[in-house]
Design an enzyme around this catalytic site. Structure first.
Site, short mmCIF file in Angstrom:
data_model
loop_
_atom_site.label_atom_id
_atom_site.label_comp_id
_atom_site.label_asym_id
_atom_site.label_seq_id
_atom_site.Cartn_x
_atom_site.Cartn_y
_atom_site.Cartn_z
N LYS A 120 0.81 -1.24 0.05
CA LYS A 120 0.01 -0.07 -0.05
C LYS A 120 0.87 1.44 0.02
O LYS A 120 2.04 1.39 0.67
CB LYS A 120 -0.80 0.12 1.25
CG LYS A 120 -2.10 -0.89 1.22
CD LYS A 120 -2.82 -0.84 2.76
CE LYS A 120 -3.88 -2.05 2.90
NZ LYS A 120 -4.88 -1.50 2.15
N ARG A 142 -9.78 -11.74 2.18
CA ARG A 142 -10.73 -12.91 1.86
C ARG A 142 -9.96 -14.21 1.82
O ARG A 142 -10.59 -15.36 1.87
CB ARG A 142 -11.02 -12.48 0.43
CG ARG A 142 -10.06 -12.32 -0.70
CD ARG A 142 -10.40 -11.78 -1.73
NE ARG A 142 -10.58 -10.08 -1.64
CZ ARG A 142 -11.06 -9.48 -2.48
NH1 ARG A 142 -11.53 -9.69 -3.68
NH2 ARG A 142 -11.08 -7.91 -2.16
N1 BES Z 1 -7.93 -3.93 4.52
C1 BES Z 1 -8.23 -3.49 3.55
C2 BES Z 1 -9.60 -2.75 3.14
C3 BES Z 1 -9.55 -1.72 3.99
C4 BES Z 1 -9.52 -0.25 3.30
C5 BES Z 1 -9.73 -1.56 5.37
C6 BES Z 1 -9.86 0.82 4.11
C7 BES Z 1 -10.25 -0.46 5.98
C8 BES Z 1 -10.08 0.74 5.35
C9 BES Z 1 -8.13 -4.71 2.24
O1 BES Z 1 -7.30 -5.71 2.92
C10 BES Z 1 -7.49 -4.43 0.97
O2 BES Z 1 -6.53 -3.94 1.14
N2 BES Z 1 -8.50 -4.48 0.19
C11 BES Z 1 -8.20 -3.90 -1.16
C12 BES Z 1 -8.62 -4.93 -2.05
C13 BES Z 1 -8.25 -4.78 -3.36
C14 BES Z 1 -6.99 -4.85 -3.66
C15 BES Z 1 -9.03 -5.58 -4.30
C16 BES Z 1 -8.89 -2.47 -1.50
O3 BES Z 1 -10.23 -2.54 -1.17
O4 BES Z 1 -8.29 -1.73 -2.25
MN MN Z 2 -5.27 -5.49 2.13
#
Ligand code: BES
Ligand code: MN
Ligand code: ZN
Length: 478
Positions: A257, A332
């Protein structure tokens, strides 16, 4: 923890908050003529808080319009409780008596709930904790309709919500997956449910390939925690299973990230797990006659030496293969193993909670959770009703087949990444693959963690899910 007690009578030597119907000033028998005319003027001007003071004893009066109990009004009263919590602490008061002159016990419970939830603090890491500590310690509720048992029930749900908040607020430097397992064991001992924490060896033996893949870039081992509350008398033949995402920190893994921005609040990524241990704690403390199981797969998600790579193919514990196209879609993967594990219980209903997608946040912000699932619509509606009652609101999304088609891979059974749109639903469809029982998925990514307080929802972890699940299970399964 703020204490909430039922008082037999109004405690006259204490500061007080009095709830009254705005057309019933005559019930305020303590007021003299001058004060009554002052109150009348204030009420004409639609004031929603009237204050009297003698030395350091403060009397706050909250007028309520006569209307049936409804979610909006209860939320208004919780928010009023938050405002009063600030005023009471501003005046360095340690106790308050909340007096209900309206006919609805629910009004005074909601106000006290808001007050106590707003009074939560996370001071563990401050050198000068004492200076920062709020003065308010005890809320006495004076209402013939509120028994000590009612006050205890409310206290317990608040205590469980605050437990969840604290677990979320703990950084990964303290809360590793192993420590998270220990904290859940402690909650089980303290509140009366059994807890078993599986370590890495057992997780390997059970072939939980999702959890192991996410953990592969980490030095710290994963855990898989199984909690069970089963009192002697239960109403449900088949258990309710609660599953919580327990990513103790989400860097994104090799699909790192960017920071500043999206990584900065990712200690919150175990909020689903925190909600599950919180809900079990509240249910056990209040001895609800219901059989509930909690499952929390936990690990950090890091880009270390053997980290899973984009395009790797992993195998979930049921044999399903998954092409990992983005290591940041890790929630997931660990939930898949937990949902497979849940099959052995043949649950009446399984609910998972997870900070799963940014898409859920973009769709509905921090004011609600996204819900979807395969449970009967009646059950989905019951959850939505609990969402309104507790103001942990939910918005239901569809589970149409087309969203699931986006998760198919050419070279494995599934991939972990869908198209650019509706990411909260494609993630839900991925999870659905691992269920064979009535199931609801709650994506709490929006409301789980706040970078500024929203009324009694304090900054940081909110504990969302605890009050929602408690209300839902109590209303529909007890
Ligand atoms: N933990 C994150 C999602 C999240 C985003 C939680 C903002 C709390 C606040 C999750 O693991 C994630 O990174 N999701 C990605 C998925 C994508 C790569 C398909 C996302 O939502 O960007
Ligand atoms: Mn994630
Ligand atoms: Zn995550």
């Amino acid at each position: 923890m703020t204490q909430i007690k039922a008082a037999k009578n109004a405690l006259l030597n204490l500061s007080s908050v009095t709830l009254f119907f705005d057309d019933e000033i005559s019930k305020l028998t303590e007021l003299d003529k001058q004060q009554i005319s002052y109150f009348k003027k204030e009420l004409e001007q639609q004031k929603d808080l009237i204050i009297l003071q003698e030395l350091n004893i403060w009397h706050y009066y909250v007028p309520v319009k006569k209307e049936a109990v409804n979610p909006e009004l209860l939320e208004k009263l919780r928010t009023k409780g938050c405002q009063l919590q600030a005023a009471l602490n501003g005046n360095k008061l340690s106790e308050v008596c909340v007096i209900n002159l309206t006919t609805e016990p629910e009004f005074v419970l909601a106000l006290s709930e808001g007050m106590a939830l707003a009074n939560y603090q996370f001071l563990k890491y401050l050198k000068d904790k004492k200076k920062k500590q709020y003065s308010l310690q005890t809320i006495h509720i004076s209402d013939k309709g509120v028994s000590q048992k009612d006050a205890d029930e409310l206290s317990h749900v608040i205590q469980a919500t605050c437990l969840a908040r604290t677990l979320i607020n703990e950084p990964v430097s303290y809360l590793s997956a192993t420590q998270f397992g220990k904290e859940m064991s402690k909650a089980g001992k303290d509140y009366g449910f059994s807890v078993k924490v599986l370590g890495k060896k057992e997780i390997e033996a059970k072939k939980m390939g999702g959890l192991l893949a996410v953990n592969a870039g980490s030095i710290d081992p994963p855990t898989f925690t199984i909690m069970e509350y089963k009192p002697e008398k239960v109403r449900n033949k088949k258990p309710i299973v609660l599953v919580g995402k327990g990513v103790v920190f989400d860097t994104g893994g090799l699909s790192l990230k960017p920071t500043p921005g999206s990584m900065d609040e990712m200690k919150c990524d175990m909020s689903g797990g925190a909600a599950v241990v919180g809900a079990l704690s509240a249910i056990a403390m209040n001895k609800l006659p219901v059989h509930v199981i909690g499952l929390v797969p936990a690990t950090d998600n890091r880009p270390g030496m053997n980290a899973v790579c984009p395009q790797d193919i992993i195998t979930i514990s049921d044999g399903t293969t998954v092409e990992v196209l983005n290591t940041d879609a890790e929630g997931r993967l660990i939930l898949a193993d937990a949902l497979v594990w849940a099959k052995q219980y043949k649950p009446e209903l399984c609910i998972d909670l997870a900070t799963l997608t940014g898409a859920a946040v973009r769709a509905i912000g921090s004011y609600a959770s996204a819900i979807m699932g395969t449970a009967e619509q009646k059950v989905m509606n019951q959850l939505a009703e609990s969402g309104m009652r507790t103001w942990e609101r939910t918005v239901q999304f569809p589970m149409w087949k087309e969203y699931g088609d986006e998760m198919r891979s050419d070279i494995a059974d599934l991939k972990n990444l869908g198209g650019a749109n509706a990411g909260q639903i494609t993630a839900g469809k991925f999870l659905e693959h691992f269920t064979d029982y009535p199931w609801i998925h709650i994506d709490i990514a929006g409301p789980a963690y706040l970078n500024a307080p929203n009324a009694y929802r304090t900054k940081g972890g909110t504990g969302v899910g605890v009050r929602l699940l408690y209300d839902f299970i109590k209303q529909n399964y007890c």
